[in-house]
Design an enzyme around this catalytic site. Structure first.
Site, mmCIF file in Angstrom:
data_model
loop_
_atom_site.group_PDB
_atom_site.id
_atom_site.type_symbol
_atom_site.label_atom_id
_atom_site.label_comp_id
_atom_site.label_asym_id
_atom_site.label_seq_id
_atom_site.Cartn_x
_atom_site.Cartn_y
_atom_site.Cartn_z
ATOM 1 N N GLY A 37 -16.121 -6.046 -10.325
ATOM 2 C CA GLY A 37 -17.288 -6.076 -11.150
ATOM 3 C C GLY A 37 -17.996 -4.600 -11.107
ATOM 4 C CG ASN A 38 -17.481 -2.005 -13.189
ATOM 5 O OD1 ASN A 38 -17.519 -1.900 -14.351
ATOM 6 N ND2 ASN A 38 -16.039 -2.228 -12.646
ATOM 7 C CB SER A 54 -14.383 3.437 -6.998
ATOM 8 O OG SER A 54 -12.915 2.520 -6.940
ATOM 9 N N GLY A 55 -14.556 0.629 -5.017
ATOM 10 C CA GLY A 55 -14.370 -0.056 -3.806
ATOM 11 C C GLY A 55 -15.059 -0.168 -2.664
ATOM 12 C CB SER A 83 -16.617 1.951 -11.274
ATOM 13 O OG SER A 83 -15.936 0.848 -11.952
ATOM 14 C CB SER A 84 -11.057 2.062 -11.306
ATOM 15 O OG SER A 84 -11.446 0.682 -11.102
ATOM 16 C CG ASP A 85 -13.142 -1.179 -14.779
ATOM 17 O OD1 ASP A 85 -12.099 -1.087 -15.171
ATOM 18 O OD2 ASP A 85 -13.689 -1.922 -13.863
ATOM 19 C CG HIS A 104 -15.410 -5.250 -16.113
ATOM 20 N ND1 HIS A 104 -15.072 -5.964 -17.051
ATOM 21 C CD2 HIS A 104 -14.575 -4.695 -15.050
ATOM 22 C CE1 HIS A 104 -13.691 -5.897 -16.575
ATOM 23 N NE2 HIS A 104 -13.214 -5.389 -15.788
ATOM 24 C CG HIS A 106 -12.166 -9.130 -13.052
ATOM 25 N ND1 HIS A 106 -10.901 -8.955 -12.615
ATOM 26 C CD2 HIS A 106 -12.437 -8.227 -13.949
ATOM 27 C CE1 HIS A 106 -10.584 -7.673 -13.021
ATOM 28 N NE2 HIS A 106 -11.299 -7.343 -13.977
ATOM 29 C CG ASP A 129 -30.518 -21.066 -28.276
ATOM 30 O OD1 ASP A 129 -30.817 -20.968 -29.495
ATOM 31 O OD2 ASP A 129 -30.646 -21.954 -27.261
ATOM 32 C CG HIS A 180 -9.102 -6.607 -18.129
ATOM 33 N ND1 HIS A 180 -9.392 -5.226 -18.456
ATOM 34 C CD2 HIS A 180 -9.619 -6.766 -16.840
ATOM 35 C CE1 HIS A 180 -10.087 -4.768 -17.219
ATOM 36 N NE2 HIS A 180 -10.274 -5.680 -16.516
ATOM 37 C CE1 TYR A 238 -33.895 -19.350 -27.858
ATOM 38 C CE2 TYR A 238 -33.666 -16.862 -27.829
ATOM 39 C CZ TYR A 238 -33.353 -18.352 -27.450
ATOM 40 O OH TYR A 238 -32.703 -18.297 -26.317
#
Ligand SMILES: [Zn+2]
Length: 240
Positions: A37-38, A54-55, A83-85, A104, A106, A129, A180, A238
């Site tokens: 995640g990032n 990253s990592g 981050s790799s993304d 992002h 998973h 909603d 993905h 709302y």
């Protein structure tokens, strides 16, 4: 002891702090394992965003470790690798000028729908909603895109899906990337993380709905319209 900050370092602290706070929400909300995640937060006046390195395990993160990158994905400031993304985030910021944060993950249920290559049908009002359309799943990337600049192409996979389905990124702040996982966005990083949590909950409810009743119908148009108007119409109420 006097600490001397250079103006250069000072100018990014606000987005580093926002990106750090938002990243730390991911494990707290149960949306990530390990370093998955990032999240990033942009400052459009400076043309840059702050993103998780990253990592690095979440417990070892700090605001000053957030890496500063421009909208072409080029490193602006930071000792760690972004981050790799990062290139996916850069493409989205560059092409969708009203977003200020991207997340992002998973997360399990949303990722399961992405792996199944299915849009998440709008089954109920919880979904309505936040979105009055099925949550889109972008088709898996073609081989040429995979062999090319993969993370950069992921950004275009997302943008192309919105173009093809004629969706507005300002209305639908989430997508599943086929095979993905999800990406979400919003006016800032906190909103992007909120959308990740909403998406995971909606994905879980939709999975359970189909498990209980494989023929469960989509939400009636009248209810979809009602929820859309509740949020956007001239008489919107709302969120009050
Ligand atoms: Zn991923």
């Amino acid at each position: 002891m006097t600490i001397h900050y250079s103006p250069f370092t000072m100018s990014y602290q606000h987005i580093q702090q926002a990106a750090y706070d938002a990243n730390m929400q991911l494990p707290r909300l149960g949306l990530v394992l390990f370093t998955f995640g990032n999240v990033s937060e942009a400052d459009r006046s400076l043309g840059v965003f702050a993103i998780k390195p990253s990592g690095v395990p979440y417990e070892d993160l700090s605001p000053d470790k957030m890496v500063i990158v421009d909208f072409d994905g080029k490193l602006v400031q930071g000792k760690l690798r972004p981050s790799s993304d990062t290139k996916t985030h850069a493409v989205l910021y560059k092409h969708w000028e009203h977003i200020g944060g991207i997340a992002h993950t998973h997360s399990t249920y949303a990722t399961a729908w992405a792996q199944s290559q299915r849009d998440i049908p709008i089954f109920g009002t919880t979904h309505a909603d936040h979105n009055t359309v099925d949550i889109p799943c972008a088709a898996p990337m073609n081989d040429e895109m995979i062999k090319g600049d993969y993370e950069y192409e992921t950004g275009f996979q997302i943008i192309n899906c919105f173009d093809q389905k004629k969706l507005d990124y300002k209305e639908t702040e989430m997508i599943l990337v086929g095979n993905h996982a999800p990406f979400t966005w919003g006016k800032n990083a906190a909103r992007a993380v909120y959308n990740s949590a909403v998406l995971e909950s909606v994905a879980q409810m939709a999975y359970l709905t189909e498990t209980i009743n494989a023929k469960a119908p989509r939400l009636k148009d009248a209810l979809i319209k009602k929820h859309y108007e509740r949020k956007h119409g001239p008489d919107s109420y709302y969120g009050q």
